[in-house]
Design a protein around this motif. Structure first.
Motif, mmCIF file in Angstrom:
data_model
loop_
_atom_site.group_PDB
_atom_site.id
_atom_site.type_symbol
_atom_site.label_atom_id
_atom_site.label_comp_id
_atom_site.label_asym_id
_atom_site.label_seq_id
_atom_site.Cartn_x
_atom_site.Cartn_y
_atom_site.Cartn_z
ATOM 1 N N PRO A 99 0.861 -1.244 0.144
ATOM 2 C CA PRO A 99 -0.060 -0.014 -0.074
ATOM 3 C C PRO A 99 0.859 1.349 -0.091
ATOM 4 C CG PRO A 99 -0.419 -1.435 2.013
ATOM 5 C CD PRO A 99 0.470 -2.024 1.044
ATOM 6 N N GLU A 100 1.986 1.195 0.307
ATOM 7 C CA GLU A 100 2.793 2.390 0.282
ATOM 8 C C GLU A 100 3.318 2.688 -0.988
ATOM 9 O OE1 GLU A 100 3.824 -0.695 1.331
ATOM 10 O OE2 GLU A 100 5.769 -1.087 0.418
ATOM 11 N N LEU A 101 2.766 1.945 -1.847
ATOM 12 C CA LEU A 101 3.099 2.393 -3.353
ATOM 13 C C LEU A 101 1.902 3.285 -3.762
ATOM 14 C CD1 LEU A 101 3.889 -1.017 -5.479
ATOM 15 C CD2 LEU A 101 5.491 1.028 -4.894
ATOM 16 N N ILE A 102 0.994 3.529 -3.074
ATOM 17 C CA ILE A 102 -0.365 4.257 -3.581
ATOM 18 C C ILE A 102 0.010 5.807 -3.695
ATOM 19 C CG2 ILE A 102 -2.822 4.860 -3.011
ATOM 20 C CD1 ILE A 102 -3.230 1.886 -1.646
ATOM 21 N N ALA A 135 1.970 6.275 -6.599
ATOM 22 C CA ALA A 135 1.446 5.851 -8.001
ATOM 23 C C ALA A 135 0.338 6.766 -8.366
ATOM 24 C CB ALA A 135 0.717 4.388 -7.720
ATOM 25 N N VAL A 136 -0.129 7.903 -7.612
ATOM 26 C CA VAL A 136 -1.121 8.774 -8.044
ATOM 27 C C VAL A 136 -0.833 9.363 -9.214
ATOM 28 C CG1 VAL A 136 -2.234 10.883 -7.244
ATOM 29 C CG2 VAL A 136 -2.196 9.060 -5.573
ATOM 30 N N GLU A 137 0.262 9.757 -9.649
ATOM 31 C CA GLU A 137 0.760 10.571 -10.906
ATOM 32 C C GLU A 137 0.215 9.559 -12.067
ATOM 33 O OE1 GLU A 137 1.294 13.590 -10.854
ATOM 34 O OE2 GLU A 137 1.147 13.107 -8.476
ATOM 35 N N PHE A 186 -1.920 7.063 -11.879
ATOM 36 C CA PHE A 186 -3.320 6.855 -11.990
ATOM 37 C C PHE A 186 -3.966 7.993 -12.838
ATOM 38 C CE2 PHE A 186 -3.906 5.112 -7.226
ATOM 39 C CZ PHE A 186 -3.294 4.061 -7.716
ATOM 40 N N LEU A 187 -3.310 9.244 -12.671
ATOM 41 C CA LEU A 187 -3.571 10.384 -13.289
ATOM 42 C C LEU A 187 -3.415 10.235 -14.884
ATOM 43 C CD1 LEU A 187 -3.029 13.386 -10.457
ATOM 44 C CD2 LEU A 187 -5.188 12.946 -11.409
ATOM 45 N N ARG A 188 -2.308 9.901 -15.010
ATOM 46 C CA ARG A 188 -2.109 9.644 -16.514
ATOM 47 C C ARG A 188 -2.852 8.587 -17.082
ATOM 48 N NH1 ARG A 188 0.573 6.305 -19.952
ATOM 49 N NH2 ARG A 188 0.862 4.769 -18.234
ATOM 50 N N ILE A 189 -3.052 7.551 -16.519
ATOM 51 C CA ILE A 189 -4.006 6.678 -16.964
ATOM 52 C C ILE A 189 -5.615 7.200 -17.404
ATOM 53 C CG2 ILE A 189 -5.169 4.423 -16.632
ATOM 54 C CD1 ILE A 189 -2.532 3.881 -18.056
ATOM 55 N N ALA A 190 -5.811 7.680 -16.232
ATOM 56 C CA ALA A 190 -7.295 8.052 -16.158
ATOM 57 C C ALA A 190 -7.512 9.281 -16.885
ATOM 58 C CB ALA A 190 -7.772 8.676 -14.624
ATOM 59 N N SER A 191 -6.618 10.156 -17.449
ATOM 60 C CA SER A 191 -6.875 11.366 -18.271
ATOM 61 C C SER A 191 -8.449 11.695 -18.261
ATOM 62 C CB SER A 191 -6.209 10.969 -19.813
ATOM 63 O OG SER A 191 -4.883 10.637 -19.854
ATOM 64 N N PRO A 192 -8.752 12.424 -17.181
ATOM 65 C CA PRO A 192 -10.481 12.573 -17.192
ATOM 66 C C PRO A 192 -10.803 13.493 -18.188
ATOM 67 C CG PRO A 192 -9.301 12.805 -15.239
ATOM 68 C CD PRO A 192 -8.370 12.592 -16.001
ATOM 69 N N VAL A 193 -9.714 14.484 -18.585
ATOM 70 C CA VAL A 193 -10.119 15.495 -19.547
ATOM 71 C C VAL A 193 -9.198 15.132 -20.949
ATOM 72 C CG1 VAL A 193 -9.804 18.047 -20.257
ATOM 73 C CG2 VAL A 193 -10.339 17.373 -17.782
ATOM 74 N N TYR A 194 -10.109 15.156 -21.927
ATOM 75 C CA TYR A 194 -9.250 14.605 -23.267
ATOM 76 C C TYR A 194 -8.475 15.869 -23.949
ATOM 77 C CZ TYR A 194 -11.979 10.230 -24.296
ATOM 78 O OH TYR A 194 -12.546 8.997 -24.109
ATOM 79 N N HIS A 195 -9.198 17.011 -23.876
ATOM 80 C CA HIS A 195 -8.581 18.327 -24.474
ATOM 81 C C HIS A 195 -8.936 19.348 -23.861
ATOM 82 C CE1 HIS A 195 -12.640 18.230 -26.784
ATOM 83 N NE2 HIS A 195 -12.481 19.444 -26.324
ATOM 84 N N PHE A 196 -8.085 20.593 -24.151
ATOM 85 C CA PHE A 196 -8.465 21.783 -24.023
ATOM 86 C C PHE A 196 -8.219 22.672 -25.410
ATOM 87 C CE2 PHE A 196 -9.544 21.460 -19.651
ATOM 88 C CZ PHE A 196 -10.540 22.460 -19.315
ATOM 89 N N ARG A 204 6.046 2.916 -12.203
ATOM 90 C CA ARG A 204 6.435 3.917 -13.174
ATOM 91 C C ARG A 204 7.284 4.993 -12.510
ATOM 92 N NH1 ARG A 204 5.027 3.831 -18.790
ATOM 93 N NH2 ARG A 204 3.455 2.576 -18.441
ATOM 94 N N THR A 205 8.056 5.614 -12.780
ATOM 95 C CA THR A 205 8.686 6.935 -11.883
ATOM 96 C C THR A 205 9.004 7.913 -13.087
ATOM 97 O OG1 THR A 205 10.933 5.955 -12.602
ATOM 98 C CG2 THR A 205 10.308 5.548 -10.626
ATOM 99 N N ASN A 206 8.909 8.866 -12.495
ATOM 100 C CA ASN A 206 8.856 10.585 -13.258
ATOM 101 C C ASN A 206 7.757 10.440 -14.202
ATOM 102 O OD1 ASN A 206 11.519 11.180 -11.876
ATOM 103 N ND2 ASN A 206 12.232 9.733 -13.684
ATOM 104 N N VAL A 207 6.712 10.195 -13.803
ATOM 105 C CA VAL A 207 5.314 10.278 -14.698
ATOM 106 C C VAL A 207 4.990 11.820 -14.655
ATOM 107 C CG1 VAL A 207 3.138 9.411 -14.932
ATOM 108 C CG2 VAL A 207 4.581 8.190 -13.750
ATOM 109 N N ASP A 208 5.557 12.309 -16.019
ATOM 110 C CA ASP A 208 5.279 13.817 -16.126
ATOM 111 C C ASP A 208 4.157 14.009 -16.957
ATOM 112 O OD1 ASP A 208 5.636 16.625 -16.040
ATOM 113 O OD2 ASP A 208 7.658 16.430 -17.371
ATOM 114 N N HIS A 209 3.021 13.526 -16.579
ATOM 115 C CA HIS A 209 2.019 13.504 -17.240
ATOM 116 C C HIS A 209 1.286 14.936 -17.704
ATOM 117 C CE1 HIS A 209 -0.742 14.545 -13.969
ATOM 118 N NE2 HIS A 209 -0.035 13.612 -13.282
#
Ligand code: HEM
Length: 423
Positions: free
Chosen positions: A290-293, A296-298, A300-310, A355-360
């Protein structure tokens, strides 16, 4: 198991096909564009004029960080807002330059990680626990309904210091304003002739009038007070350019806050959970460690991509990715596609919690408009999965997932699951 999209032939790509997005085919189209025509001219039906779809990470970044060449002041969604309606519809999102900075700074400090932790973490932890406790009373439930739908707007209600008894109303308004291209969510579809009546309103949503009236009521009660909530700050603090907030400025700021942090965070949580169900090795890793959670949020945010575009609009003729963009052309940054760019993220469709350095680019990248609520969203997602995952033994889909009919939000409307609990 990694979810790779079905390829779509270049001549079949139509980014305006909302039904295709609802079927989950958007990713295949974006994959093709990234690899075959990364700055692609997408035709649109009148009254719109078409736009450049920018799909590679580097090109999106180049657009987002250059707000002089690519302005937000001509509006940031695909809809082309008529000149005479712009001032009435303009919010922080569609303001550039010094006025934008002054408006943003009014509440920016409240969203700094230290302030969020000090003022909201304990409340949020409690709210998350209660949400999870309530949902886990059943073994089978709809994840959106029980976990992700109301949670983000309850957080906003707290930031705005909305009285507890008004929170359900705020949730109902929030739901009515979101997903304005999906008949399940709204009676006032953006692409319907009827929406013309509401073209002077944000998202062409008449509900916004109720939200504004309500917001002004809160503001009027708090003028001259010393409250620390966002409404009190907007009511009492002078922007640093010395120009006070007009009623329109206040209305737009208030509804932007209600809209911006609501649906996006909801879908971020749902899409992450869906990816974890589809990629059980990732779920297992997070359950065992669980210490990975937190880190791993970055991912999660990359995979989720809740907004396709602006969207932006070119202020001069400029070259981008070998294409000649003309002054006045719409330029659309497909952040979701940048987040799947295989030259930046190897094996991009895989959720890899290590995955490291997830610069999404989920919150934008390099832009003066970078999501103001990004730290809050991160905190909400972290707390939710820290509370939820350790309590789950197994989780599986229990019916069809229904995506939102939209090429703007990558959303989930229905998400039936069955779980077994730990212990
Ligand atoms: C995972 C959840 C979220 C995502 C994916 C997201 C995404 C974004 C993106 C991409 C932008 C940039 C728009 C542009 O460049 O034109 C933005 C701006 C903004 N977001 Fe978020 N957002 C999220 C959560 C939140 C939350 C929780 C809030 C807080 C209330 C919030 C408030 C805002 C505001 C006020 C802006 C406008 C900033 C400006 O124009 O300076 N967002 N968001």
């Amino acid at each position: 198991m990694t979810i790779t999209p079905e390829p779509v032939a270049l001549d079949q790509v139509n980014l305006n096909d909302l039904d295709a997005f609802q079927r989950g085919e958007g990713w295949g189209m974006l994959h093709t564009l990234r690899n075959e025509d990364p700055v692609h001219w997408q035709e649109e039906e009148a009254p719109n004029h078409g736009y450049w779809a920018v799909t590679r990470y580097e090109d999106i970044w180049a657009v987002d960080k250059d707000s002089e060449t690519f302005t937000s002041t001509d509006f940031v969604n695909l809809e082309e807002v008529e000149d005479e309606l712009r001032d009435a519809r303009r919010s922080l999102l569609e303001t550039d330059g010094t006025r934008h900075q002054a408006l943003r700074k009014l509440i920016q400090r409240e969203f700094a990680p230290r302030n969020l932790m000090k003022n909201y973490e304990a409340f949020l932890r409690e709210l998350t626990k209660n949400t999870v406790d309530e949902a886990l009373k059943e073994d089978s439930f709809d994840f959106v309904e029980k976990i992700s739908a109301d949670f983000p707007i309850q957080v906003l209600a707290r930031l705005l210091d909305v009285p507890r008894e008004h929170t359900p109303q705020l949730i109902a308004w929030g739901n009515e304003m979101v997903a304005n291209t999906d008949p399940e969510y709204t009676e006032h579809l953006l692409d319907s002739p009827e929406s013309e009546k509401y073209k002077h309103l944000p998202f062409r949503s008449p509900t916004v009038l109720d939200v504004w009236e309500y917001g002004r009521g809160l503001r009027d009660e708090r003028v001259g007070g010393d409250g620390a909530d966002l409404v009190s700050i907007l009511a009492n603090k002078m922007p640093e350019d010395g120009i006070p907030l007009s009623d329109t400025d206040f209305n737009q700021y208030f509804s932007l806050l209600v809209i911006a942090g609501n649906e996006t965070t909801r879908h971020a949580i749902s899409q992450t959970m869906l990816a974890l169900i589809q990629q059980p090795e990732a779920l297992k890793a997070l359950q065992e460690q669980p210490e990975l959670i937190g880190p791993a949020v970055e991912e999660f945010l990359r995979i989720a991509s809740p907004v396709y575009h602006f969207r932006r609009t070119a202020t001069k003729d400029v070259e981008l990715g070998g294409k000649q963009i003309k002054q006045g052309d719409k330029v659309v940054m497909w952040f979701g596609s940048g987040n799947r760019d295989e030259s930046v993220f190897p094996d991009p469709y895989r959720l890899d919690p290590t995955r490291t350095n997830v610069d999404h680019m989920t919150f934008g990248k390099g832009s003066p408009h970078l999501c103001l609520g990004n730290n809050l969203a991160r905190m909400e997602i972290k707390l939710m999965f820290e509370e939820l995952l350790p309590r789950i033994d197994t989780v599986a889909l229990n019916g069809d997932v229904r995506r939102v009919r939209s090429n703007f939000v990558n959303g989930i409307g229905k998400f039936p699951i069955t779980i077994t609990k730990k212990g």
